[in-house]
Write a protein that holds these residues in place. Structure first.
Motif, PDB file in Angstrom:
ATOM      1  N   ALA A 602       7.366  36.221 -31.439  1.00  0.00           N
ATOM      2  CA  ALA A 602       8.674  36.457 -32.055  1.00  0.00           C
ATOM      3  C   ALA A 602       8.753  37.837 -32.697  1.00  0.00           C
ATOM      4  CB  ALA A 602       8.965  35.365 -33.085  1.00  0.00           C
ATOM      5  N   GLY A 603       7.646  38.329 -33.247  1.00  0.00           N
ATOM      6  CA  GLY A 603       7.670  39.620 -33.934  1.00  0.00           C
ATOM      7  C   GLY A 603       7.935  40.797 -33.024  1.00  0.00           C
ATOM      8  N   ALA A 604       7.661  40.624 -31.711  1.00  0.00           N
ATOM      9  CA  ALA A 604       7.860  41.726 -30.769  1.00  0.00           C
ATOM     10  C   ALA A 604       9.211  41.661 -30.079  1.00  0.00           C
ATOM     11  CB  ALA A 604       6.746  41.723 -29.728  1.00  0.00           C
ATOM     12  N   ALA A 605      10.042  40.675 -30.439  1.00  0.00           N
ATOM     13  CA  ALA A 605      11.359  40.554 -29.818  1.00  0.00           C
ATOM     14  C   ALA A 605      12.190  41.803 -30.091  1.00  0.00           C
ATOM     15  CB  ALA A 605      12.067  39.309 -30.333  1.00  0.00           C
ATOM     16  N   GLY A 606      12.884  42.268 -29.080  1.00  0.00           N
ATOM     17  CA  GLY A 606      13.723  43.455 -29.205  1.00  0.00           C
ATOM     18  C   GLY A 606      13.035  44.743 -28.799  1.00  0.00           C
ATOM     19  N   ARG A 607      11.711  44.751 -28.768  1.00  0.00           N
ATOM     20  CA  ARG A 607      10.994  45.943 -28.323  1.00  0.00           C
ATOM     21  C   ARG A 607      11.144  46.120 -26.820  1.00  0.00           C
ATOM     22  NH1 ARG A 607       7.085  47.804 -31.954  1.00  0.00           N
ATOM     23  NH2 ARG A 607       7.717  47.225 -34.062  1.00  0.00           N
ATOM     24  N   THR A 608      10.894  47.318 -26.372  1.00  0.00           N
ATOM     25  CA  THR A 608      10.901  47.621 -24.947  1.00  0.00           C
ATOM     26  C   THR A 608       9.517  48.112 -24.550  1.00  0.00           C
ATOM     27  OG1 THR A 608      11.562  49.931 -25.216  1.00  0.00           O
ATOM     28  CG2 THR A 608      13.336  48.276 -25.072  1.00  0.00           C
ATOM     29  N   VAL A 609       9.270  48.130 -23.260  1.00  0.00           N
ATOM     30  CA  VAL A 609       7.987  48.621 -22.760  1.00  0.00           C
ATOM     31  C   VAL A 609       7.822  50.099 -23.110  1.00  0.00           C
ATOM     32  CG1 VAL A 609       6.607  48.998 -20.683  1.00  0.00           C
ATOM     33  CG2 VAL A 609       7.938  46.897 -20.926  1.00  0.00           C
ATOM     34  N   ARG A 610       8.937  50.842 -23.097  1.00  0.00           N
ATOM     35  CA  ARG A 610       8.866  52.262 -23.440  1.00  0.00           C
ATOM     36  C   ARG A 610       8.438  52.440 -24.894  1.00  0.00           C
ATOM     37  NH1 ARG A 610      11.291  56.347 -20.781  1.00  0.00           N
ATOM     38  NH2 ARG A 610      12.787  54.939 -19.786  1.00  0.00           N
ATOM     39  N   GLN A 611       8.988  51.616 -25.786  1.00  0.00           N
ATOM     40  CA  GLN A 611       8.624  51.719 -27.196  1.00  0.00           C
ATOM     41  C   GLN A 611       7.170  51.331 -27.435  1.00  0.00           C
ATOM     42  OE1 GLN A 611      11.653  49.148 -28.812  1.00  0.00           O
ATOM     43  NE2 GLN A 611      12.883  50.872 -29.566  1.00  0.00           N
ATOM     44  N   LEU A 612       6.720  50.269 -26.763  1.00  0.00           N
ATOM     45  CA  LEU A 612       5.330  49.840 -26.929  1.00  0.00           C
ATOM     46  C   LEU A 612       4.358  50.841 -26.319  1.00  0.00           C
ATOM     47  CD1 LEU A 612       5.779  46.044 -26.100  1.00  0.00           C
ATOM     48  CD2 LEU A 612       5.302  47.027 -28.341  1.00  0.00           C
ATOM     49  N   ASP A 613       4.799  51.517 -25.254  1.00  0.00           N
ATOM     50  CA  ASP A 613       4.001  52.555 -24.596  1.00  0.00           C
ATOM     51  C   ASP A 613       2.577  52.066 -24.327  1.00  0.00           C
ATOM     52  OD1 ASP A 613       3.723  54.911 -23.326  1.00  0.00           O
ATOM     53  OD2 ASP A 613       3.604  56.158 -25.123  1.00  0.00           O
ATOM     54  N   ALA A 614       2.506  50.921 -23.631  1.00  0.00           N
ATOM     55  CA  ALA A 614       1.213  50.288 -23.405  1.00  0.00           C
ATOM     56  C   ALA A 614       0.266  51.150 -22.592  1.00  0.00           C
ATOM     57  CB  ALA A 614       1.424  48.937 -22.708  1.00  0.00           C
ATOM     58  N   GLU A 634      11.670  33.297 -11.563  1.00  0.00           N
ATOM     59  CA  GLU A 634      10.437  33.881 -11.075  1.00  0.00           C
ATOM     60  C   GLU A 634      10.145  35.164 -11.853  1.00  0.00           C
ATOM     61  OE1 GLU A 634      10.991  34.486  -6.941  1.00  0.00           O
ATOM     62  OE2 GLU A 634      11.005  32.349  -6.439  1.00  0.00           O
ATOM     63  N   PHE A 635       8.913  35.670 -11.714  1.00  0.00           N
ATOM     64  CA  PHE A 635       8.564  36.949 -12.316  1.00  0.00           C
ATOM     65  C   PHE A 635       9.272  38.071 -11.556  1.00  0.00           C
ATOM     66  CE2 PHE A 635       5.050  34.477 -14.026  1.00  0.00           C
ATOM     67  CZ  PHE A 635       4.932  35.019 -15.298  1.00  0.00           C
ATOM     68  N   THR A 636       9.804  39.048 -12.319  1.00  0.00           N
ATOM     69  CA  THR A 636      10.486  40.197 -11.720  1.00  0.00           C
ATOM     70  C   THR A 636       9.891  41.479 -12.293  1.00  0.00           C
ATOM     71  OG1 THR A 636      12.189  40.117 -13.455  1.00  0.00           O
ATOM     72  CG2 THR A 636      12.647  38.924 -11.401  1.00  0.00           C
ATOM     73  N   PRO A 637       9.905  42.574 -11.527  1.00  0.00           N
ATOM     74  CA  PRO A 637       9.405  43.851 -12.061  1.00  0.00           C
ATOM     75  C   PRO A 637      10.160  44.227 -13.331  1.00  0.00           C
ATOM     76  CG  PRO A 637       9.747  43.977  -9.686  1.00  0.00           C
ATOM     77  CD  PRO A 637      10.348  42.681 -10.127  1.00  0.00           C
ATOM     78  N   ILE A 638       9.461  44.790 -14.284  1.00  0.00           N
ATOM     79  CA  ILE A 638      10.058  45.119 -15.570  1.00  0.00           C
ATOM     80  C   ILE A 638      10.386  46.605 -15.632  1.00  0.00           C
ATOM     81  CG2 ILE A 638       7.831  45.535 -16.700  1.00  0.00           C
ATOM     82  CD1 ILE A 638       9.043  44.197 -19.207  1.00  0.00           C
ATOM     83  N   THR A 639      11.547  46.911 -16.214  1.00  0.00           N
ATOM     84  CA  THR A 639      11.956  48.313 -16.378  1.00  0.00           C
ATOM     85  C   THR A 639      11.527  48.808 -17.753  1.00  0.00           C
ATOM     86  OG1 THR A 639      14.117  47.648 -17.236  1.00  0.00           O
ATOM     87  CG2 THR A 639      13.934  47.965 -14.855  1.00  0.00           C
ATOM     88  N   PRO A 640      11.375  50.121 -17.943  1.00  0.00           N
ATOM     89  CA  PRO A 640      10.893  50.650 -19.230  1.00  0.00           C
ATOM     90  C   PRO A 640      11.764  50.271 -20.411  1.00  0.00           C
ATOM     91  CG  PRO A 640      10.734  52.317 -17.529  1.00  0.00           C
ATOM     92  CD  PRO A 640      11.504  51.183 -16.925  1.00  0.00           C
ATOM     93  N   ASP A 641      13.098  50.147 -20.201  1.00  0.00           N
ATOM     94  CA  ASP A 641      14.004  49.875 -21.317  1.00  0.00           C
ATOM     95  C   ASP A 641      14.441  48.411 -21.381  1.00  0.00           C
ATOM     96  OD1 ASP A 641      14.066  52.576 -22.207  1.00  0.00           O
ATOM     97  OD2 ASP A 641      15.381  53.057 -20.523  1.00  0.00           O
ATOM     98  N   HIS A 642      13.721  47.539 -20.713  1.00  0.00           N
ATOM     99  CA  HIS A 642      14.052  46.110 -20.745  1.00  0.00           C
ATOM    100  C   HIS A 642      13.657  45.527 -22.108  1.00  0.00           C
ATOM    101  CE1 HIS A 642      14.539  41.978 -19.237  1.00  0.00           C
ATOM    102  NE2 HIS A 642      13.444  41.701 -19.935  1.00  0.00           N
ATOM    103  N   PRO A 643      14.615  45.006 -22.889  1.00  0.00           N
ATOM    104  CA  PRO A 643      14.267  44.442 -24.204  1.00  0.00           C
ATOM    105  C   PRO A 643      13.542  43.104 -24.040  1.00  0.00           C
ATOM    106  CG  PRO A 643      16.601  44.120 -23.748  1.00  0.00           C
ATOM    107  CD  PRO A 643      16.067  44.949 -22.616  1.00  0.00           C
ATOM    108  N   LEU A 644      12.462  42.959 -24.764  1.00  0.00           N
ATOM    109  CA  LEU A 644      11.684  41.736 -24.691  1.00  0.00           C
ATOM    110  C   LEU A 644      12.299  40.655 -25.569  1.00  0.00           C
ATOM    111  CD1 LEU A 644       8.079  43.231 -24.904  1.00  0.00           C
ATOM    112  CD2 LEU A 644       9.375  42.615 -22.858  1.00  0.00           C
TER     113      LEU A 644
END
Length: 687
Positions: A602-614, A634-644
Motif C-alpha cells: 500500500a505504501g508504494a501506491a501511486g509511484r511509477t517505475v520511472r520514480q522508483l528507478d529500479a 493477464e500480465f502486460t508490459p509495464i510503461t515507465p509512467d504507469h502508476p502502481l
C-alpha cells in the motif's frame, strides 16, 4: 550506504503468519482431542455404565443376551444426531475427507468440529466396533480448514492447515508428535509436501503434543511392553510375520469395502440398516465382549501376553467382521482402532504358532504383538513411515527399529501386490477417482471455474422453435446450445452433433417441437466455485467440448466453460511456473539472476517505475504488471509512467540480493518520503 533494516518482506511476513496459524491449529486440535475424549467417556458411562447396569448385564449369565439393546439404543442416538445434521454423521467418512483435501478446495464444514466428534463418541460409547482416530483427524482437519477460511487463505495453503490439524489430532491421541507428522504427510497429503509446508506440519503436531502434555501429563494410550530381541536370526521370523499380515491386510481391505458396498446396495431405509448392523455386532459381543468399541484395554492385555491361541484367533476374526459391519451399516467412526486391534491379535497369534514350530527363532509374546500392530497398519493404510514412527514413539527403543522395518516393509510389499489400493482409497478407486493425481491435474484443481467462464454465449429459450434452433446452431461456433427458461434457469443443453444425428435419422420432428423437447435436461453442470479439474473430468466423461456453468443455489445459467479454455489456463500456469522457477533455455541469464513476482504494498501506491528507478538504483528490471483491480487479467508490459496500485503484481528480473533490496524499498516507500533522484542520467541504462 543503505542502513540494514529489520523489516520483513511480504513473503516473509506471510510465512510468519502461517507459522502462527500452525501453532493455533495445534493448540486448538489438542483441545478438540481432549474434548473428544471427554465425550467418549460420557457416552461410555451412559451406555455401557448406566444403561448396562440398569439392564443387569453386569450380572452375567442370561443377562448378556441384552447386550444388543445397548447398541440399538446407541443407534437411536446416532439417528437423532443425523436428523439434525443430515449427511455429516453416518458412515465411514475418512475417504471423503481425503477426497475433499486432495481433489477439492479443502473447505470443510465448520460444524464437523462438533458433529464428527459427537457421532463417533456415541458409536464408541455404545460399543460399535469402530476407531476414534479417523474422526479426530477430521475434527482437527475441520479446525485447520476453519482457520484457513477465516484468514481467506488460498486452497494450497488451506490444504496444509487441514493436514496440520489432522496430524495434530493423531499426535495428541497417541502422544506421538512424529507419528502424527507422518500421518499428515503420508496419509492426508499422500507424500506431496514441500519443505516449507513440512515445517508447518512439524510446528502443529509438536505444539499439539506440548499442549496436551501440559494439560493431562505424559499419558499414553498403549502400555507397550519392553521390546526384546533374542537373536538376529529372528529377522527371518519377523519377515514371515510381515508377509502373513500383509496378506491378511489385503483380505481385510477387500472384505471391509465389500461389506460397505453390500449395505449400500440394500434397498432398505437407512435406520433399518444401521440398527440391524449394530444388533449383529451386539450379538457377537454376547460371546466376545472384548470386541466392543475400539478395544484399547484388550490390546494392552494382548501385549502383556494374557491370551491363548484360540482367544487371539477368535478376537481377530470377530474384529474383522464386526468393524466391517459397524462402519458398513453407517455407524460413524474410523478404521485405525480396529486395525490396531487386529494387528495386535494377529501378531500375538503368529508368535504362539511360531513358538510351537521354531521356538529358537521366536521372541516373547508382547514383542510380536507390538510389531504386528505396526505391520498390519502399514499393510492396510500403505503408510509405512506412520507405522514405524508410532512404534518407535510407543517404545522409545532402538532395538525395535530393524525388526519393525523388516515386518512393516514386507507387509506393505505383500499387501500392495495383492491389493493396490489402501483401505481409504479402495472405494474412491472403484468410483473412478484417484488421489494420486499428476502435477497438471493438481494445477487444475487450484483454478476455479470462475477464472475462465465465458458469459457472452449463444443461448436459446425453451420455447424456441426447431427451425430457429437449427438456424442458431448453424450461425454459432459453439458445440453446445444452452436452453434456458423464462427465469434464466438452465433447462438443458442441445449438443449440435446430436441434433444433426437426429435430423439425419429421419425422425418425425413436427412444427410444434421446440428447444425444450429436444434438449438434454439431465446434462452435467458445474458451479463458479468448482475447479477446472472437476469440469474437465465431467467433460471427458460425457464426451463434450463445453459444459454449462450455473449458480449452485438458483440454477441460473451463467455461461460456458470449454475444453480450449481449460487447456489455455493450464498452459498459462505451466508457462508462469516455468518462467518463475526455471530459466528459459533460449535466454541465458548470468549466474545469480532470476525472475520474481512482487506484490506492490500500500505504501508504494501511486509511484511509477520511472520514480522508483529500479534499474539505476538496484539493477532490477521491471518486466510486467498485473492489475490488482482485475485479478483475472493477464500480465502486460509495464510503461515507465504507469502508476502502481496496492496489490499489483510485478514481474521483475535481477540478482537475488538486488531484488530483495528493491522489495524492501517498496515496503518502506510509505515512510521513506520522496524518491531519490538517480545518481546519473545515464544510470538508467544498466541491466
Amino acid at each position: 550506504m543503505r542502513r540494514p533494516t529489520l523489516s520483513l518482506r511480504s513473503d516473509q511476513f506471510e510465512y510468519v503468519q502461517l507459522i502462527l496459524l500452525a501453532v493455533t491449529v495445534g493448540v486448538l486440535a489438542a483441545l478438540g482431542n481432549l474434548g473428544f475424549r471427554k465425550l467418549i467417556e460420557f457416552f461410555s458411562w451412559l451406555f455401557r455404565g448406566l444403561e448396562w447396569n440398569a439392564l443387569g448385564i453386569d450380572l452375567g449369565g442370561i443377562h448378556l443376551a441384552l447386550i444388543p439393546v445397548i447398541l440399538l439404543s446407541g443407534g437411536v442416538a446416532i439417528l437423532l444426531l443425523d436428523r439434525f445434521f443430515p449427511g455429516d454423521v453416518l458412515g465411514y467418512g475418512f475417504p471423503n475427507f481425503l477426497e475433499m483435501v486432495n481433489l477439492g478446495t479443502a473447505r470443510l464444514k465448520r460444524r464437523w468440529i462438533f458433529v464428527k466428534a459427537a457421532g463417533a463418541a456415541i458409536s464408541l460409547g455404545a460399543g460399535a466396533s469402530v476407531g476414534r482416530e479417523g474422526p479426530i483427524a477430521q475434527v482437527g482437519g475441520a479446525i485447520g480448514s476453519t482457520i484457513a477460511q477465516l484468514r481467506k487463505l488460498s486452497p494450497d495453503r488451506a490444504k496444509v492447515l487441514v493436514a496440520a490439524g489432522a496430524g495434530a489430532g493423531i499426535a495428541t491421541t497417541f502422544n506421538a508428535p512424529i507419528g502424527g507428522l507422518m500421518f499428515a504427510q503420508e496419509i492426508v497429503l499422500l507424500g506431496h509436501t514441500e519443505i516449507a509446508n513440512l515445517t508447518l506440519l512439524i510446528i502443529a503436531t509438536f505444539t499439539a503434543v506440548i499442549t496436551s502434555r501440559a494439560i493431562q501429563g505424559n499419558a499414553v494410550v498403549f502400555l507397550a511392553p519392553q521390546f526384546v530381541l533374542r537373536s538376529y536370526w529372528e529377522m527371518a521370523t519377523y519377515a514371515l510375520m510381515g508377509a502373513a499380515l500383509g496378506a491378511l491386510a489385503a483380505g481385510y481391505i477387500r472384505f471391509f469395502n465389500a461389506t460397505e458396498a453390500w449395505f449400500r446396495k440394500l434397498d432398505l431405509p437407512v435406520w433399518v440398516k444401521l440398527e440391524a448392523g449394530l444388533a449383529l455386532v451386539g450379538v457377537i459381543a454376547i460371546w466376545l465382549p472384548q470386541n466392543l468399541s475400539d478395544g484399547y484395554p484388550v490390546i494392552n492385555s494382548a501385549m502383556a501376553g494374557e491370551f491363548g491361541i484360540g482367544m487371539l484367533a477368535a478376537m481377530a476374526c470377530a474384529k474383522i467382521f464386526a468393524s466391517s459391519v459397524s462402519l458398513g451399516c453407517g455407524a460413524p467412526g474410523g478404521s485405525f482402532g480396529p486395525t490396531f486391534f487386529i494387528g495386535t491379535m494377529a501378531g500375538g497369534l503368529f508368535q504362539r504358532l511360531s513358538a510351537m514350530f521354531i521356538p529358537h527363532l521366536t521372541g516373547p509374546r508382547g514383542s510380536y504383538a507390538l510389531v504386528g500392530l505396526g505391520a498390519f497398519l502399514a499393510g492396510t493404510t500403505h503408510a509405512p513411515l506412520t507405522a514405524l514412527f508410532l512404534l518407535w514413539e510407543m517404545t522409545h527403543s532402538d532395538t525395535i527399529a530393524l525388526p519393525s522395518m523388516i515386518a512393516t516393509i514386507t507387509a506393505l510389499v505383500v499387501a500392495r501386490a495383492l491389493e493396490t489400493e489402501s483401505i481409504d482409497e479402495f472405494r474412491l478407486a472403484r468410483e473412478g477417482k484417484t488421489l494420486q493425481i499428476g502435477s497438471e491435474r493438481l494445477a487444475l484443481t487450484l483454478i476455479p471455474v470462475s477464472a475462465v467462464v465465458t458469459k457472452n454465449v449463444t443461448i436459446v429459450s425453451e420455447n424456441t422453435s426447431l427451425s430457429e434452433v437449427l438456424r442458431t446452431a448453424g450461425e454459432t461456433s459453439q458445440s453446445t446450445l444452452p436452453v434456458v427458461n423464462s427465469d434464466g434457469e438452465l433447462a438443458g443443453t442441445i449438443v449440435v452433433r446430436d441434433l444433426l444425428s437426429v435430423l439425419s435419422g429421419g425422425q418425425e420432428l413436427g412444427p410444434l417441437v421446440n428447444a425444450f423437447d429436444i434438449c438434454n435436461a439431465r446434462c452435467s453442470t458445474v458451479s463458479l466455485d468448482a475447479n477446472l479439474d472437476e469440469a474437465n473430468q465431467l467433460m471427458e466423461h460425457d464426451g463434450l467440448d463445453e459444459i454449462p456453468v450455473v449458480d449452485r443455489i438458483t440454477q441460473r445459467f451463467l455461461g460456458l466453460v470449454t475444453g480450449r479454455q481449460i487447456a489455455q489456463a493450464l498452459n498459462r500456469v505451466t508457462v508462469s511456473l516455468s518462467t518463475l522457477a526455471t530459466r528459459d533455455p533460449n535466454v541465458y541469464w548470468a549466474t545469480g539472476y532470476r525472475v520474481s513476482r512482487i506484490t506492490v504494498p500500500a505504501g508504494a501506491a501511486g509511484r511509477t517505475v520511472r520514480q522508483l528507478d529500479a534499474r539505476a538504483r538496484f539493477s532490477v528490471t521491471v518486466l510486467a504488471v498485473q492489475d490488482a483491480g482485475n485479478p483475472q487479467s493477464e500480465f502486460t508490459p509495464i510503461t515507465p509512467d504507469h502508476p502502481l496500485r496496492a496489490g499489483d503484481q510485478l514481474i521483475a528480473a535481477g540478482r537475488a540480493q538486488d531484488i530483495r533490496h528493491f522489495t524492501q524499498e517498496l515496503e518502506s516507500a510509505g515512510t521513506a518520503g520522496a524518491p531519490h533522484a538517480p545518481a546519473q542520467a545515464g544510470g538508467s541504462g544498466k541491466t
